[in-house]
Write an enzyme that holds these catalytic residues in place. Structure first.
Site, PDB file in Angstrom:
ATOM      1  N   HIS A 178       2.391   3.183  -9.242  1.00  0.00           N
ATOM      2  CA  HIS A 178       1.911   2.014  -9.350  1.00  0.00           C
ATOM      3  C   HIS A 178       3.074   1.024  -9.880  1.00  0.00           C
ATOM      4  O   HIS A 178       3.647   0.115  -9.626  1.00  0.00           O
ATOM      5  CB  HIS A 178       0.953   1.559 -10.225  1.00  0.00           C
ATOM      6  CG  HIS A 178      -0.464   1.884  -9.155  1.00  0.00           C
ATOM      7  ND1 HIS A 178      -0.587   1.491  -8.032  1.00  0.00           N
ATOM      8  CD2 HIS A 178      -1.423   2.686  -9.785  1.00  0.00           C
ATOM      9  CE1 HIS A 178      -1.860   2.032  -7.626  1.00  0.00           C
ATOM     10  NE2 HIS A 178      -2.341   2.716  -8.564  1.00  0.00           N
ATOM     11  N   LEU A 222       9.562 -21.510  -4.075  1.00  0.00           N
ATOM     12  CA  LEU A 222       8.527 -20.657  -3.330  1.00  0.00           C
ATOM     13  C   LEU A 222       7.237 -20.576  -4.170  1.00  0.00           C
ATOM     14  O   LEU A 222       6.916 -20.818  -5.230  1.00  0.00           O
ATOM     15  CB  LEU A 222       9.113 -19.088  -3.689  1.00  0.00           C
ATOM     16  CG  LEU A 222       7.933 -17.849  -3.390  1.00  0.00           C
ATOM     17  CD1 LEU A 222       8.039 -17.872  -1.456  1.00  0.00           C
ATOM     18  CD2 LEU A 222       8.746 -16.696  -3.896  1.00  0.00           C
ATOM     19  N   ASP A 256       0.819  -1.134   0.036  1.00  0.00           N
ATOM     20  CA  ASP A 256      -0.019   0.101   0.032  1.00  0.00           C
ATOM     21  C   ASP A 256       0.896   1.247  -0.057  1.00  0.00           C
ATOM     22  O   ASP A 256       1.865   1.210   0.686  1.00  0.00           O
ATOM     23  CB  ASP A 256      -0.892   0.220   1.320  1.00  0.00           C
ATOM     24  CG  ASP A 256      -2.218   0.810   1.065  1.00  0.00           C
ATOM     25  OD1 ASP A 256      -2.503   1.227  -0.146  1.00  0.00           O
ATOM     26  OD2 ASP A 256      -2.845   1.103   2.126  1.00  0.00           O
TER      27      ASP A 256
END
Ligand code: IPE
Ligand code: IPE
Ligand code: MG
Length: 246
Positions: A41, A135, A24
């Site tokens: 972004h 992962l 965020d």
């Protein structure tokens, strides 16, 4: 040898197995630098690369990233379009390396509502990496935890009505296997950047006993050093799960 040489405070043998991040602060970062929101972004996507690589290198089992919520559709169309095209760019540019690193990608959320090109890129990334054993990289796109739970309830109801499951057999494991994160452990550590202290509909079920950290740094400024700090802070927490400390 358990201490990370770049960060002696970190014990690599006691890392959280599942880290979730609410990335965020991109909008505030852009505003602070007098840039367009799309640039915030973009910088956010760049910050992401190092965190994924480091998680993979350290041997963290699951990394769940909140990229786009079911509520984010309510943002201005130009911003939603910018996010959608960045998403496409990200998958096209990263998929080869992630695959090489044995990363398995899972999309959390409903892909059907996405534009066709995005849906295809995401589905391809999942299919291509599904046999990988490194992962587990979960990317939440068009994700909402309540929608996820509604979907799980519907899946269980369908199994019951088809006669494959009896209501008495619905337990926590049955619910967990109907979530997007099926087969992965609960979240151990949740990090939300930018100082906001809320979940915003992210992984409500999986975070039942997560440790929460809310660093004030805006996501595009989040570096490996911040990540190491968060992991070190996690290692100082005492996790009791309702019991008495030993
Ligand atoms: C998070 O950054 C990224 C997404 C929600 C896609 P924000 O865009 O929410 O940044 P702020 O909260 O406006 O600063
Ligand atoms: C949550 O952040 C969603 C993502 C980071 C993708 P938001 O910025 O959308 O959440 P609110 O509106 O501050 O709760
Ligand atoms: Mg925000």
């Amino acid at each position: 040898m358990t201490a990370d040489q770049s960060n002696p405070a970190l014990d690599l043998s006691r890392l959280p197995r599942h880290v979730a991040i609410i990335m965020d602060g991109n909008g505030r970062w852009a505003k602070k630098h007098a840039l367009q929101i799309a640039m915030g972004h973009r910088r956010g996507t760049e910050a992401l690369r190092d965190i994924i690589r480091a998680s993979s290198d350290m041997g963290i089992s699951s990394l769940s990233l909140y990229a786009f919520s079911t509520e984010n559709w309510g943002r201005p169309a130009t911003e939603v379009e910018a996010l959608m095209s960045l998403m496409l760019e990200f998958f096209h540019s990263e998929i080869d390396e992630l695959h090489q690193k044995n990363v398995r990608i899972t999309i959390l959320g409903d892909k059907d509502a996405l534009p066709p090109a995005q849906k295809e890129a995401l589905t391809t990334a999942e299919t291509r990496t599904q046999a990988n054993t490194g992962l587990r990289l979960n990317i939440a796109i068009n994700y909402g935890a309540r929608a996820e739970m509604v979907r799980a309830a519907r899946m269980l109801a369908q199994e019951v009505s088809a006669g494959r499951l009896s209501p008495e057999d619905i337990d926590e494991n049955a619910v967990a296997r109907c979530l997007y994160t099926a087969g992965q452990g609960d979240v151990d550590l949740l990090i939300r950047t930018s100082g906001e202290m809320r979940l915003s509909n992210f992984l409500l079920y999986q975070c039942a006993y997560a440790e929460f950290l809310f660093p004030t740094v805006l996501w595009p400024d989040f570096t490996l050093a911040h990540y190491h700090q968060a992991l070190a802070a996690y290692q100082k927490r005492s996790r009791r799960y309702g019991k008495r400390e030993e």
